[in-house]
Write a protein that holds these residues in place. Structure first.
Motif, PDB file in Angstrom:
ATOM      1  N   ILE A 191       0.865 -12.313  -9.888  1.00  0.00           N
ATOM      2  CA  ILE A 191       1.434 -11.319  -8.976  1.00  0.00           C
ATOM      3  C   ILE A 191       1.413 -11.849  -7.545  1.00  0.00           C
ATOM      4  CG2 ILE A 191       1.037  -9.035  -7.963  1.00  0.00           C
ATOM      5  CD1 ILE A 191       0.192  -8.107 -10.775  1.00  0.00           C
ATOM      6  N   PHE A 192       0.303 -12.499  -7.160  1.00  0.00           N
ATOM      7  CA  PHE A 192       0.239 -13.065  -5.816  1.00  0.00           C
ATOM      8  C   PHE A 192       1.311 -14.132  -5.615  1.00  0.00           C
ATOM      9  CE2 PHE A 192      -1.211 -16.586  -3.127  1.00  0.00           C
ATOM     10  CZ  PHE A 192      -1.162 -15.941  -1.896  1.00  0.00           C
ATOM     11  N   LEU A 193       1.460 -15.016  -6.579  1.00  0.00           N
ATOM     12  CA  LEU A 193       2.464 -16.079  -6.437  1.00  0.00           C
ATOM     13  C   LEU A 193       3.883 -15.507  -6.356  1.00  0.00           C
ATOM     14  CD1 LEU A 193       0.996 -18.814  -8.789  1.00  0.00           C
ATOM     15  CD2 LEU A 193       1.032 -18.794  -6.284  1.00  0.00           C
ATOM     16  N   ALA A 194       4.154 -14.463  -7.117  1.00  0.00           N
ATOM     17  CA  ALA A 194       5.469 -13.825  -7.056  1.00  0.00           C
ATOM     18  C   ALA A 194       5.690 -13.192  -5.680  1.00  0.00           C
ATOM     19  CB  ALA A 194       5.602 -12.765  -8.148  1.00  0.00           C
ATOM     20  N   LEU A 251       3.930 -18.712   8.951  1.00  0.00           N
ATOM     21  CA  LEU A 251       3.582 -18.959   7.544  1.00  0.00           C
ATOM     22  C   LEU A 251       2.294 -18.238   7.172  1.00  0.00           C
ATOM     23  CD1 LEU A 251       4.467 -22.729   7.067  1.00  0.00           C
ATOM     24  CD2 LEU A 251       5.635 -20.738   6.134  1.00  0.00           C
ATOM     25  N   LEU A 252       1.351 -18.229   8.100  1.00  0.00           N
ATOM     26  CA  LEU A 252       0.103 -17.509   7.845  1.00  0.00           C
ATOM     27  C   LEU A 252       0.378 -16.018   7.669  1.00  0.00           C
ATOM     28  CD1 LEU A 252      -2.999 -17.609   7.651  1.00  0.00           C
ATOM     29  CD2 LEU A 252      -3.042 -17.212  10.116  1.00  0.00           C
ATOM     30  N   ILE A 253       1.260 -15.486   8.466  1.00  0.00           N
ATOM     31  CA  ILE A 253       1.623 -14.070   8.340  1.00  0.00           C
ATOM     32  C   ILE A 253       2.283 -13.799   6.993  1.00  0.00           C
ATOM     33  CG2 ILE A 253       3.156 -12.280   9.261  1.00  0.00           C
ATOM     34  CD1 ILE A 253       2.489 -13.387  12.060  1.00  0.00           C
ATOM     35  N   LEU A 254       3.101 -14.730   6.520  1.00  0.00           N
ATOM     36  CA  LEU A 254       3.728 -14.563   5.202  1.00  0.00           C
ATOM     37  C   LEU A 254       2.674 -14.570   4.092  1.00  0.00           C
ATOM     38  CD1 LEU A 254       6.962 -16.737   5.451  1.00  0.00           C
ATOM     39  CD2 LEU A 254       6.746 -14.249   5.601  1.00  0.00           C
ATOM     40  N   PHE A 255       1.680 -15.447   4.220  1.00  0.00           N
ATOM     41  CA  PHE A 255       0.604 -15.483   3.228  1.00  0.00           C
ATOM     42  C   PHE A 255      -0.189 -14.183   3.247  1.00  0.00           C
ATOM     43  CE2 PHE A 255       1.398 -19.953   2.777  1.00  0.00           C
ATOM     44  CZ  PHE A 255       0.926 -20.254   1.514  1.00  0.00           C
ATOM     45  N   MET A 260      -0.622 -11.460   0.294  1.00  0.00           N
ATOM     46  CA  MET A 260      -1.929 -11.007  -0.200  1.00  0.00           C
ATOM     47  C   MET A 260      -2.022  -9.485  -0.200  1.00  0.00           C
ATOM     48  SD  MET A 260      -4.850 -13.696   1.068  1.00  0.00           S
ATOM     49  CE  MET A 260      -4.706 -13.291   2.784  1.00  0.00           C
ATOM     50  N   VAL A 261      -1.567  -8.870   0.874  1.00  0.00           N
ATOM     51  CA  VAL A 261      -1.632  -7.403   0.960  1.00  0.00           C
ATOM     52  C   VAL A 261      -0.735  -6.763  -0.096  1.00  0.00           C
ATOM     53  CG1 VAL A 261      -1.062  -5.432   2.430  1.00  0.00           C
ATOM     54  CG2 VAL A 261      -2.306  -7.374   3.380  1.00  0.00           C
ATOM     55  N   ALA A 262       0.480  -7.274  -0.228  1.00  0.00           N
ATOM     56  CA  ALA A 262       1.412  -6.715  -1.207  1.00  0.00           C
ATOM     57  C   ALA A 262       0.892  -6.906  -2.629  1.00  0.00           C
ATOM     58  CB  ALA A 262       2.785  -7.358  -1.051  1.00  0.00           C
ATOM     59  N   ALA A 266      -1.983  -4.459  -3.425  1.00  0.00           N
ATOM     60  CA  ALA A 266      -1.514  -3.101  -3.704  1.00  0.00           C
ATOM     61  C   ALA A 266      -0.863  -3.025  -5.085  1.00  0.00           C
ATOM     62  CB  ALA A 266      -0.531  -2.660  -2.629  1.00  0.00           C
ATOM     63  N   ILE A 267      -0.038  -3.996  -5.409  1.00  0.00           N
ATOM     64  CA  ILE A 267       0.634  -4.006  -6.718  1.00  0.00           C
ATOM     65  C   ILE A 267      -0.393  -4.152  -7.841  1.00  0.00           C
ATOM     66  CG2 ILE A 267       2.211  -5.326  -8.190  1.00  0.00           C
ATOM     67  CD1 ILE A 267       3.793  -5.951  -5.584  1.00  0.00           C
ATOM     68  N   SER A 268      -1.354  -5.065  -7.668  1.00  0.00           N
ATOM     69  CA  SER A 268      -2.381  -5.277  -8.690  1.00  0.00           C
ATOM     70  C   SER A 268      -3.230  -4.038  -8.903  1.00  0.00           C
ATOM     71  CB  SER A 268      -3.294  -6.446  -8.297  1.00  0.00           C
ATOM     72  OG  SER A 268      -2.566  -7.636  -8.247  1.00  0.00           O
ATOM     73  N   TYR A 269      -3.527  -3.337  -7.830  1.00  0.00           N
ATOM     74  CA  TYR A 269      -4.350  -2.137  -7.935  1.00  0.00           C
ATOM     75  C   TYR A 269      -3.670  -1.093  -8.826  1.00  0.00           C
ATOM     76  CZ  TYR A 269      -7.171   1.901  -6.677  1.00  0.00           C
ATOM     77  OH  TYR A 269      -7.972   3.000  -6.732  1.00  0.00           O
ATOM     78  N   VAL A 270      -2.369  -0.972  -8.679  1.00  0.00           N
ATOM     79  CA  VAL A 270      -1.630   0.029  -9.451  1.00  0.00           C
ATOM     80  C   VAL A 270      -1.308  -0.478 -10.860  1.00  0.00           C
ATOM     81  CG1 VAL A 270       0.529   1.324  -9.563  1.00  0.00           C
ATOM     82  CG2 VAL A 270      -0.652   1.065  -7.380  1.00  0.00           C
ATOM     83  N   VAL A 271      -0.797  -1.688 -10.945  1.00  0.00           N
ATOM     84  CA  VAL A 271      -0.261  -2.193 -12.211  1.00  0.00           C
ATOM     85  C   VAL A 271      -1.359  -2.661 -13.174  1.00  0.00           C
ATOM     86  CG1 VAL A 271       1.214  -3.995 -13.209  1.00  0.00           C
ATOM     87  CG2 VAL A 271       1.923  -2.806 -11.147  1.00  0.00           C
ATOM     88  N   LEU A 272      -2.442  -3.218 -12.652  1.00  0.00           N
ATOM     89  CA  LEU A 272      -3.450  -3.837 -13.516  1.00  0.00           C
ATOM     90  C   LEU A 272      -4.687  -2.970 -13.730  1.00  0.00           C
ATOM     91  CD1 LEU A 272      -3.305  -7.521 -12.209  1.00  0.00           C
ATOM     92  CD2 LEU A 272      -2.098  -6.503 -14.136  1.00  0.00           C
TER      93      LEU A 272
END
Length: 109
Positions: A18-21, A43-47, A51-53, A56-62
């Motif tokens: 999920i993080f890599l996606a 680039l740091l901001i993109l990383f 991480m934040v996105a 949040a996705i992992s918390y809900v989906v996993l």
């Protein structure tokens, strides 16, 4: 091999995927100018955004996988506590027997 036996590995690999996606999406948005990227700070901001996105996705989906992983870890901890308690009681019994034998020898001697 049961899926319950490798819950931690499965959860971790799904979380990394999920993080890599999310990182790929963020980098593509940066590449096409949707998110402004200036230098290494951009680039740091993109990383960080990835991480934040992904968190949040992992918390809900996993949530199911996270519950399986925590149950697996709790079972391992409980098993180790039981083994430790059994080992401690065996040591205590051996120590008590040795003390009783020494006390009998002291009384007989």
């Amino acid at each position: 091999m049961s899926s319950k036996n490798n819950a931690t590995l499965r959860y971790t690999s799904l979380r990394a995927s999920i993080f890599l996606a999310c990182l790929l999406v963020a980098l593509l948005l940066g590449h096409f100018g949707v998110i402004p990227v200036v230098g290494s700070l951009g680039l740091l901001i993109l990383f960080v955004l990835a991480m934040v996105a992904s968190s949040a996705i992992s918390y809900v989906v996993l949530s199911k996988q996270r519950d399986e992983m925590s149950a697996q870890i709790a079972a391992r901890v409980e098993h180790r506590k039981e083994r430790s308690a059994a080992r401690d009681s065996a040591e205590d019994a051996a120590d008590d027997a040795a003390r009783a034998a020494a006390a009998r020898q002291a009384q007989a001697g």
